[in-house]
Structures are given as C-alpha cells and as structure tokens.
Design a protein around this motif. Structure first.
Motif, PDB file in Angstrom:
ATOM      1  N   VAL A  15       1.040  -1.154   0.026  1.00  0.00           N
ATOM      2  CA  VAL A  15      -0.119  -0.115   0.108  1.00  0.00           C
ATOM      3  C   VAL A  15       1.039   1.157  -0.015  1.00  0.00           C
ATOM      4  O   VAL A  15       0.474   2.248  -0.640  1.00  0.00           O
ATOM      5  CB  VAL A  15      -0.966  -0.033   1.201  1.00  0.00           C
ATOM      6  CG1 VAL A  15      -1.712   1.345   1.497  1.00  0.00           C
ATOM      7  CG2 VAL A  15      -1.962  -0.996   1.096  1.00  0.00           C
ATOM      8  N   THR A  16       1.988   1.326   0.670  1.00  0.00           N
ATOM      9  CA  THR A  16       2.874   2.350   0.940  1.00  0.00           C
ATOM     10  C   THR A  16       3.478   2.479  -0.519  1.00  0.00           C
ATOM     11  O   THR A  16       3.415   3.619  -0.892  1.00  0.00           O
ATOM     12  CB  THR A  16       3.909   2.109   2.009  1.00  0.00           C
ATOM     13  OG1 THR A  16       3.363   2.122   3.228  1.00  0.00           O
ATOM     14  CG2 THR A  16       4.909   3.445   1.737  1.00  0.00           C
ATOM     15  N   LEU A  17       3.872   1.602  -1.110  1.00  0.00           N
ATOM     16  CA  LEU A  17       4.558   1.632  -2.518  1.00  0.00           C
ATOM     17  C   LEU A  17       3.651   2.200  -3.635  1.00  0.00           C
ATOM     18  O   LEU A  17       3.759   3.168  -4.318  1.00  0.00           O
ATOM     19  CB  LEU A  17       4.963   0.283  -3.178  1.00  0.00           C
ATOM     20  CG  LEU A  17       5.635   0.172  -4.421  1.00  0.00           C
ATOM     21  CD1 LEU A  17       6.996   1.146  -4.193  1.00  0.00           C
ATOM     22  CD2 LEU A  17       5.711  -1.213  -4.875  1.00  0.00           C
ATOM     23  N   GLY A  23       1.495   9.266  -5.516  1.00  0.00           N
ATOM     24  CA  GLY A  23       1.633  10.396  -5.204  1.00  0.00           C
ATOM     25  C   GLY A  23       0.580  10.859  -4.267  1.00  0.00           C
ATOM     26  O   GLY A  23      -0.007  12.257  -4.180  1.00  0.00           O
ATOM     27  N   ILE A  24      -0.352  10.201  -3.663  1.00  0.00           N
ATOM     28  CA  ILE A  24      -1.605  10.635  -3.200  1.00  0.00           C
ATOM     29  C   ILE A  24      -1.317  10.562  -1.278  1.00  0.00           C
ATOM     30  O   ILE A  24      -2.172  10.789  -0.755  1.00  0.00           O
ATOM     31  CB  ILE A  24      -2.722   9.513  -3.148  1.00  0.00           C
ATOM     32  CG1 ILE A  24      -2.164   7.966  -2.631  1.00  0.00           C
ATOM     33  CG2 ILE A  24      -2.984   9.361  -4.712  1.00  0.00           C
ATOM     34  CD1 ILE A  24      -3.248   7.019  -2.831  1.00  0.00           C
ATOM     35  N   SER A  25      -0.046  10.734  -0.773  1.00  0.00           N
ATOM     36  CA  SER A  25       0.153  10.739   0.692  1.00  0.00           C
ATOM     37  C   SER A  25       1.350  11.546   0.684  1.00  0.00           C
ATOM     38  O   SER A  25       2.362  11.310   0.111  1.00  0.00           O
ATOM     39  CB  SER A  25       0.095   9.425   1.081  1.00  0.00           C
ATOM     40  OG  SER A  25       0.105   9.467   2.757  1.00  0.00           O
ATOM     41  N   LYS A  26       1.404  12.325   1.745  1.00  0.00           N
ATOM     42  CA  LYS A  26       2.477  13.157   2.337  1.00  0.00           C
ATOM     43  C   LYS A  26       3.562  12.126   2.701  1.00  0.00           C
ATOM     44  O   LYS A  26       3.283  11.335   3.499  1.00  0.00           O
ATOM     45  CB  LYS A  26       2.294  14.317   3.074  1.00  0.00           C
ATOM     46  CG  LYS A  26       1.692  15.294   2.417  1.00  0.00           C
ATOM     47  CD  LYS A  26       1.374  16.455   3.134  1.00  0.00           C
ATOM     48  CE  LYS A  26       0.508  17.546   2.760  1.00  0.00           C
ATOM     49  NZ  LYS A  26       0.262  18.811   3.511  1.00  0.00           N
ATOM     50  N   PRO A  31       3.777   5.189   6.978  1.00  0.00           N
ATOM     51  CA  PRO A  31       4.576   4.463   7.957  1.00  0.00           C
ATOM     52  C   PRO A  31       6.246   4.374   7.723  1.00  0.00           C
ATOM     53  O   PRO A  31       6.539   4.046   6.715  1.00  0.00           O
ATOM     54  CB  PRO A  31       3.958   2.817   7.788  1.00  0.00           C
ATOM     55  CG  PRO A  31       2.720   3.170   6.978  1.00  0.00           C
ATOM     56  CD  PRO A  31       2.964   4.292   6.413  1.00  0.00           C
ATOM     57  N   ALA A  32       7.011   4.970   8.758  1.00  0.00           N
ATOM     58  CA  ALA A  32       8.361   5.148   8.476  1.00  0.00           C
ATOM     59  C   ALA A  32       9.002   3.698   8.154  1.00  0.00           C
ATOM     60  O   ALA A  32       9.951   3.627   7.712  1.00  0.00           O
ATOM     61  CB  ALA A  32       8.939   5.757   9.841  1.00  0.00           C
ATOM     62  N   ARG A  50      10.640  14.379  -0.137  1.00  0.00           N
ATOM     63  CA  ARG A  50       9.639  14.031  -1.081  1.00  0.00           C
ATOM     64  C   ARG A  50       9.993  12.564  -1.292  1.00  0.00           C
ATOM     65  O   ARG A  50      11.183  12.416  -1.762  1.00  0.00           O
ATOM     66  CB  ARG A  50       9.395  14.864  -2.412  1.00  0.00           C
ATOM     67  CG  ARG A  50       9.112  16.175  -2.041  1.00  0.00           C
ATOM     68  CD  ARG A  50       8.851  16.973  -3.226  1.00  0.00           C
ATOM     69  NE  ARG A  50       7.983  16.280  -4.077  1.00  0.00           N
ATOM     70  CZ  ARG A  50       6.727  16.991  -4.324  1.00  0.00           C
ATOM     71  NH1 ARG A  50       6.295  17.911  -3.854  1.00  0.00           N
ATOM     72  NH2 ARG A  50       5.991  16.193  -5.130  1.00  0.00           N
ATOM     73  N   LEU A  51       9.217  11.754  -1.484  1.00  0.00           N
ATOM     74  CA  LEU A  51       9.348  10.329  -1.847  1.00  0.00           C
ATOM     75  C   LEU A  51       8.919   9.927  -3.338  1.00  0.00           C
ATOM     76  O   LEU A  51       7.934  10.784  -3.782  1.00  0.00           O
ATOM     77  CB  LEU A  51       8.697   9.379  -1.113  1.00  0.00           C
ATOM     78  CG  LEU A  51       8.980   9.138   0.370  1.00  0.00           C
ATOM     79  CD1 LEU A  51       8.008   8.383   1.199  1.00  0.00           C
ATOM     80  CD2 LEU A  51      10.178   8.882   0.751  1.00  0.00           C
TER      81      LEU A  51
END
Length: 92
Positions: A15-17, A23-26, A31-32, A50-51
């Motif tokens: 989900v994080t990937l 680009g839908i989350s800062k 989650p770190a 920025r990721l």
C-alpha cells in the motif's frame, strides 16, 4: 538491485508503494518502517522530504496486481449484514 523485484512485501508495504507511486500521501504521513524497507530495497528514493519511485520501483509497481473493480450491483456480506441490522432497528 534485482532483489527489490523479488523481495516479498507485506500488504502494508505494498500500500505504501502504491501511495508513493500515485503521489496520494505526504511522506511524513506514511509508515516510517515501510518507507525505510522500500528504500533499502531500492524501490523508492527520498529527496528534500519527497518520496518517488526509482526505476526499479516503477517496475515493481507495474507488476503489482490491480484491485478488482467493485460492482455497485453486487452486495457483499458486510452490506447484507448492515442492511439486516438497519431493518431490525427500524422495525423494533
């Protein structure tokens, strides 16, 4: 670098990937632990807070299964249970 294509991802890391790819989350809201793991796998980069996906990350993202579209005409179990409870509350 190829290990990033084959390494198993938890559902949360997946989900994080996806969120980084879309680009839908800062970055600070993700989650770190997931971010650190994806960076170690060379799937994402962080620059100036920025990721973004790496080339390998884009490849991995494109290989992820796409979620099935949910039909508005199909009632799943949760909908059926909720409707049942609402009917019971209304009729009581």
């Amino acid at each position: 670098m190829e290990c990033g294509l084959r390494a198993p991802l938890s559902p949360h890391e997946e989900v994080t990937l996806r969120r980084v790819a879309l680009g839908i989350s800062k970055a600070k809201l993700l989650p770190a632990r997931d971010v650190a793991h994806l960076i170690r796998l060379c799937l994402i980069d962080e620059k100036d807070g920025r990721l973004s996906l790496t080339a390998l990350g884009r490849q991995r993202y494109q290989g992820l299964p796409r979620p099935a579209a949910r039909s508005p005409y199909v009632e799943d179990d949760a909908d059926a249970v909720l409707r049942s409870h609402l009917r019971q509350a209304r009729d009581s």
